[in-house]
Design a protein around this motif. Structure first.
Motif, PDB file in Angstrom:
ATOM      1  N   ARG A  58     -66.247  98.820 148.291  1.00  0.00           N
ATOM      2  CA  ARG A  58     -66.836 100.040 148.839  1.00  0.00           C
ATOM      3  C   ARG A  58     -66.455 100.264 150.305  1.00  0.00           C
ATOM      4  O   ARG A  58     -66.260 101.400 150.738  1.00  0.00           O
ATOM      5  N   ILE A  59     -66.332  99.202 151.067  1.00  0.00           N
ATOM      6  CA  ILE A  59     -65.988  99.323 152.480  1.00  0.00           C
ATOM      7  C   ILE A  59     -64.560  99.849 152.646  1.00  0.00           C
ATOM      8  O   ILE A  59     -64.312 100.740 153.463  1.00  0.00           O
ATOM      9  N   GLU A  60     -63.625  99.311 151.866  1.00  0.00           N
ATOM     10  CA  GLU A  60     -62.239  99.794 151.933  1.00  0.00           C
ATOM     11  C   GLU A  60     -62.143 101.241 151.462  1.00  0.00           C
ATOM     12  O   GLU A  60     -61.373 102.023 152.012  1.00  0.00           O
ATOM     13  N   ARG A  61     -62.923 101.588 150.452  1.00  0.00           N
ATOM     14  CA  ARG A  61     -62.919 102.965 149.951  1.00  0.00           C
ATOM     15  C   ARG A  61     -63.434 103.928 151.028  1.00  0.00           C
ATOM     16  O   ARG A  61     -62.862 104.990 151.247  1.00  0.00           O
ATOM     17  N   HIS A  62     -64.485 103.514 151.698  1.00  0.00           N
ATOM     18  CA  HIS A  62     -65.034 104.343 152.774  1.00  0.00           C
ATOM     19  C   HIS A  62     -64.026 104.466 153.929  1.00  0.00           C
ATOM     20  O   HIS A  62     -63.858 105.559 154.485  1.00  0.00           O
ATOM     21  N   ALA A  63     -63.370 103.362 154.272  1.00  0.00           N
ATOM     22  CA  ALA A  63     -62.380 103.396 155.358  1.00  0.00           C
ATOM     23  C   ALA A  63     -61.207 104.302 154.993  1.00  0.00           C
ATOM     24  O   ALA A  63     -60.730 105.084 155.836  1.00  0.00           O
ATOM     25  N   ALA A  64     -60.744 104.222 153.748  1.00  0.00           N
ATOM     26  CA  ALA A  64     -59.639 105.086 153.314  1.00  0.00           C
ATOM     27  C   ALA A  64     -60.064 106.550 153.318  1.00  0.00           C
ATOM     28  O   ALA A  64     -59.298 107.432 153.730  1.00  0.00           O
ATOM     29  N   PHE A  65     -61.286 106.818 152.876  1.00  0.00           N
ATOM     30  CA  PHE A  65     -61.779 108.196 152.870  1.00  0.00           C
ATOM     31  C   PHE A  65     -61.900 108.735 154.288  1.00  0.00           C
ATOM     32  O   PHE A  65     -61.519 109.880 154.557  1.00  0.00           O
ATOM     33  N   GLN A  66     -62.399 107.934 155.201  1.00  0.00           N
ATOM     34  CA  GLN A  66     -62.517 108.370 156.595  1.00  0.00           C
ATOM     35  C   GLN A  66     -61.141 108.606 157.211  1.00  0.00           C
ATOM     36  O   GLN A  66     -60.942 109.550 157.977  1.00  0.00           O
ATOM     37  N   HIS A  67     -60.191 107.728 156.874  1.00  0.00           N
ATOM     38  CA  HIS A  67     -58.815 107.934 157.357  1.00  0.00           C
ATOM     39  C   HIS A  67     -58.264 109.259 156.833  1.00  0.00           C
ATOM     40  O   HIS A  67     -57.651 110.026 157.590  1.00  0.00           O
ATOM     41  N   ASN A  68     -58.469 109.528 155.554  1.00  0.00           N
ATOM     42  CA  ASN A  68     -57.968 110.764 154.954  1.00  0.00           C
ATOM     43  C   ASN A  68     -58.631 111.987 155.566  1.00  0.00           C
ATOM     44  O   ASN A  68     -57.980 113.014 155.786  1.00  0.00           O
ATOM     45  N   ARG A  69     -59.924 111.891 155.853  1.00  0.00           N
ATOM     46  CA  ARG A  69     -60.607 113.012 156.514  1.00  0.00           C
ATOM     47  C   ARG A  69     -60.026 113.256 157.900  1.00  0.00           C
ATOM     48  O   ARG A  69     -59.862 114.390 158.330  1.00  0.00           O
ATOM     49  N   LYS A  70     -59.738 112.161 158.604  1.00  0.00           N
ATOM     50  CA  LYS A  70     -59.172 112.303 159.949  1.00  0.00           C
ATOM     51  C   LYS A  70     -57.770 112.909 159.896  1.00  0.00           C
ATOM     52  O   LYS A  70     -57.412 113.752 160.721  1.00  0.00           O
TER      53      LYS A  70
END
Length: 113
Positions: free
Chosen positions: A35-47
């Motif tokens: 879940r942490i990696e998924r959240h980090a990837a999602f935040q990267h994609n949003r940025k």
């Protein structure tokens, strides 16, 4: 004595690909292991979604250019097959614009689950 090395340059094909397509900017959220990696990837994609309007501008130029060439070949040069070719590419690039717009809207307005 200095050891000046030129920065490694991308080949023209890679540079052209990166100029037109944006998938290299984003991380695959489904490849995350937890879940942490998924959240980090999602935040990267949003940025990184802040660059999507730039790609939308590039693709809108391609759409207008293809349409103008289609009109030129149809009306001025009376070349029906070539005008159909450019009008077809107008539809393809317009579809690309829709994809970019939807991706931008989803990434800027979506809530992480």
């Amino acid at each position: 004595m200095t050891n000046d090395k030129a920065p490694s340059e991308l080949p023209f094909r890679s540079l052209l690909y990166r100029f037109l397509f944006f998938d290299w900017l984003f991380r695959d959220v489904s490849a995350a292991r937890n879940r942490i990696e998924r959240h980090a990837a999602f935040q990267h994609n949003r940025k990184m979604s802040r660059y999507l309007p730039v790609y939308l501008r590039r693709w809108s130029f391609l759409t207008a250019f293809d349409f103008a060439l289609g009109v030129l070949f149809e009306k001025v040069l009376q070349a029906g097959l070539l005008s159909a070719w450019f009008f077809t590419w107008t539809c393809v690039t317009l579809t690309g614009m829709v994809v970019i717009t939807v991706a931008w809207l989803v990434l800027t307005h979506a809530r992480p689950s």
